[in-house]
Design a protein around this motif. Structure first.
Motif, short mmCIF file in Angstrom:
data_model
loop_
_atom_site.label_atom_id
_atom_site.label_comp_id
_atom_site.label_asym_id
_atom_site.label_seq_id
_atom_site.Cartn_x
_atom_site.Cartn_y
_atom_site.Cartn_z
N MET A 1 0.84 -1.21 0.00
CA MET A 1 0.00 0.00 0.00
C MET A 1 0.88 1.26 0.00
SD MET A 1 -3.24 1.30 0.38
CE MET A 1 -4.48 0.62 1.46
N ILE A 2 0.64 2.15 -0.94
CA ILE A 2 1.29 3.46 -0.93
C ILE A 2 0.46 4.36 -0.02
CG2 ILE A 2 2.03 5.45 -2.32
CD1 ILE A 2 2.17 3.61 -4.75
N PRO A 3 1.00 4.82 1.13
CA PRO A 3 0.20 5.63 2.05
C PRO A 3 -0.01 7.05 1.53
CG PRO A 3 2.45 5.53 2.84
CD PRO A 3 2.40 4.69 1.59
N TYR A 4 -0.99 7.77 2.07
CA TYR A 4 -1.20 9.14 1.57
C TYR A 4 -0.14 10.10 2.11
CZ TYR A 4 -3.16 11.59 5.68
OH TYR A 4 -3.32 12.21 6.89
N GLY A 5 0.45 9.74 3.23
CA GLY A 5 1.53 10.57 3.78
C GLY A 5 2.35 9.74 4.75
N LYS B 1 10.94 18.24 -2.38
CA LYS B 1 10.51 16.92 -2.87
C LYS B 1 9.00 16.91 -3.09
CE LYS B 1 14.45 14.53 -2.26
NZ LYS B 1 15.19 14.00 -3.39
N ARG B 2 8.27 17.47 -2.14
CA ARG B 2 6.80 17.52 -2.27
C ARG B 2 6.40 18.30 -3.53
NH1 ARG B 2 3.67 16.16 2.20
NH2 ARG B 2 4.80 15.66 4.11
N GLN B 3 7.10 19.40 -3.74
CA GLN B 3 6.83 20.25 -4.90
C GLN B 3 7.05 19.48 -6.21
OE1 GLN B 3 7.50 24.26 -4.76
NE2 GLN B 3 6.47 24.19 -6.74
N GLU B 4 8.15 18.72 -6.26
CA GLU B 4 8.46 17.93 -7.46
C GLU B 4 7.36 16.90 -7.73
OE1 GLU B 4 13.25 18.29 -6.71
OE2 GLU B 4 12.39 16.27 -6.94
N ILE B 5 6.91 16.26 -6.65
CA ILE B 5 5.85 15.24 -6.80
C ILE B 5 4.56 15.89 -7.28
CG2 ILE B 5 4.40 13.60 -5.52
CD1 ILE B 5 6.97 13.29 -3.64
N ALA B 6 4.23 17.05 -6.70
CA ALA B 6 3.00 17.76 -7.10
C ALA B 6 3.09 18.14 -8.57
CB ALA B 6 2.81 18.99 -6.23
N GLU B 7 4.26 18.61 -9.01
CA GLU B 7 4.42 19.00 -10.42
C GLU B 7 4.28 17.81 -11.35
OE1 GLU B 7 8.05 21.28 -10.52
OE2 GLU B 7 7.03 22.97 -9.55
N LEU B 8 4.81 16.67 -10.92
CA LEU B 8 4.69 15.45 -11.73
C LEU B 8 3.22 15.03 -11.83
CD1 LEU B 8 6.08 13.28 -13.39
CD2 LEU B 8 6.58 12.03 -11.29
N PRO C 1 7.68 13.23 1.15
CA PRO C 1 8.99 13.54 0.56
C PRO C 1 9.72 12.33 -0.03
CG PRO C 1 8.77 14.60 2.69
CD PRO C 1 7.55 13.76 2.51
N LYS C 2 9.56 11.17 0.58
CA LYS C 2 10.33 10.01 0.11
C LYS C 2 9.66 9.27 -1.05
CE LYS C 2 13.82 7.41 2.51
NZ LYS C 2 14.25 6.69 3.68
N MET C 3 8.50 9.76 -1.47
CA MET C 3 7.78 9.10 -2.57
C MET C 3 8.59 9.23 -3.86
SD MET C 3 3.86 9.90 -3.61
CE MET C 3 2.92 8.78 -4.63
N CYS C 4 8.75 8.12 -4.60
CA CYS C 4 9.56 8.20 -5.83
C CYS C 4 8.66 8.38 -7.05
CB CYS C 4 10.43 6.96 -5.96
SG CYS C 4 9.50 5.43 -6.04
N ASN C 5 9.26 8.77 -8.17
CA ASN C 5 8.50 9.03 -9.40
C ASN C 5 7.71 7.82 -9.85
OD1 ASN C 5 9.58 11.54 -9.33
ND2 ASN C 5 10.87 11.32 -11.16
N GLU C 6 8.27 6.62 -9.65
CA GLU C 6 7.58 5.40 -10.07
C GLU C 6 6.27 5.24 -9.29
OE1 GLU C 6 10.98 5.44 -9.39
OE2 GLU C 6 11.34 5.59 -11.56
N ASP C 7 6.31 5.61 -8.01
CA ASP C 7 5.08 5.55 -7.19
C ASP C 7 4.03 6.52 -7.74
OD1 ASP C 7 6.08 3.63 -5.48
OD2 ASP C 7 6.73 5.07 -3.95
#
Ligand SMILES: *Cc1c(COP(=O)(O)O)cnc(C)c1O
Length: 376
Positions: free
Chosen positions: A1-5, A257-264, A355-361
């Motif tokens: 499970m990928i958690p929401y945070g 990191k959060r910003q990068e994920i949001a942009e993706l 923050p630790k979430m990767c692009n693949e996730d």
């Protein structure tokens, strides 16, 4: 499970905590003051009081205003229950204003409509880490002589036209729960640039007790203390503070990191016709505590179940406060008075971001969303 945070704890964090465990002070020691100073320095504000949760911080902030019982405080219903509960702890009356669809933040226009002769304060929430329309809210506060409390539990490190959150309201509140921008396990803080409010917040967080009681018992009474306000024990431990000091050093990296994920997410979801992606207004540095989308012509509850079954830890932020049975029992709020809140509540979903979430996730979350269409 990928958690929401989720939190990001590294070896440095662990070492700092271990040092405290081996020291003389588990609580009321030097680390708490050190954390408070570090927080002031980061935010660029004058005073901070560290406490044991964001909820305690809200209680202390509201209490520090010392408002007459029954005073009205205008707030948002689209938040965690603690925002409004803190008003109830202090025998004040929550008055809800509707929100804006794009940011889910309180609508200054509706604040104006909700003002009565009993209104004394506005308590606003920087939803998802996106600062509210602070200029408009401050104008209202000045016009009607109201106090401002900023529930910035999502927004530590965010800024508004170049100035960090923590320097706008009379009192600003942060949370350090594991899903929040930094963590101390449980924890929170009140920050302010007003020394009188800071003094009252400090009293309230520790029994209302003031150690400098010489004016009451004389200069030789080393044993003396006075209890000046009806405070609580909301103190943060040195164990938590040590973790907080270490986490704070990484906050800017966490937000990046959060910003990068949001942009993706924005990039990958832009062409998805049943999804409305979140906006960032001009002048805003977003904290991206959560990433929420609005669904169009899709049953949110079916979508939620489908995503959870697919291993994606989606969530709903938030159930409007006036929906809760406690609020229904004790107040008579009418959900028809909050059309935007109701519309957003029915269509919103929180996607995982930490923050630790990767692009693949992120790609997996988006693929799952797109594969699931139309969720029947
Ligand atoms: C998390 C949160 C709180 C409460 O903070 P705790 O540290 O969990 O007590 C209050 N308001 C908002 C908007 C929050 O997100």
């Amino acid at each position: 499970m990928i958690p929401y945070g989720r939190q990001w704890i590294d070896n440095e964090d662990k070492e700092e905590v271990m040092k405290v465990l081996g020291s003389d002070w588990l609580t009321t020691g030097p680390k708490v003051g050190e954390f408070e100073n570090a927080l002031c320095k980061y935010v660029g504000c004058k005073h901070s009081v560290a406490v044991n949760s964001g909820t305690s911080a809200l209680d202390v902030a509201v209490g520090a205003l010392d408002l007459p019982e029954g005073s009205e405080v205008i707030t948002t219903p689209f938040t965690f229950a603690a925002t409004s509960n803190a008003l109830l702890y202090n025998r004040l009356k929550p008055v809800f204003a509707d929100i804006q669809k794009d940011t889910r933040n309180i609508d200054p226009e509706d604040i104006r409509r909700k003002i009565t002769p009993k209104t004394r304060a506005i308590s606003y929430v920087d939803y998802a880490g996106h600062p509210c329309d602070i200029k408009e809210i401050k104008e209202i506060a000045e016009e009607y002589n109201l106090y401002l409390i900023e529930d910035a539990c999502h927004a530590l490190g965010a800024s508004y036209y170049g100035k960090k959150i923590g320097n706008f309201a009379d009192l600003t509140v942060f949370s350090f729960h594991p899903v929040k921008p930094i963590t101390t396990g449980e924890g929170g803080a009140v920050v302010t640039n007003n020394s009188e409010l800071a003094e009252r917040a400090r009293l309230l967080h520790s029994h209302g007790i003031d150690k400098s009681a010489t004016e009451r018992y004389g200069p030789d009474a080393g044993w003396a203390y006075d209890m000046k306000m009806l405070g609580r024990n909301y103190r943060m431990t040195d164990i938590q503070a040590a973790l907080g000091i270490s986490q704070l050093k990484k906050l800017d990296m966490f937000i990046e990191k959060r910003q990068e994920i949001a942009e993706l997410y924005n990039e990958l979801l832009r062409d998805c016709e049943f999804v409305e992606i979140p906006v960032t207004k001009e002048g805003i540095k977003h904290g991206w505590h959560i990433y929420t989308i609005l669904l169009k012509d899709v049953n949110r509850d079916k979508f939620f179940t489908y995503m959870r079954k697919s291993g994606i830890g989606v969530n709903v932020h938030y159930i409007p406060t006036y929906h809760f049975s406690y609020y229904r029992k004790h107040f008579d709020f009418d959900e028809n008075d909050y059309p935007i809140t109701e519309d957003v509540f029915k269509r919103i979903i929180t996607l995982p971001i930490y923050p630790k979430m990767c692009n693949e996730d992120v790609e997996l979350v988006v693929k799952t969303i797109k594969d699931g269409n139309p969720f029947e």
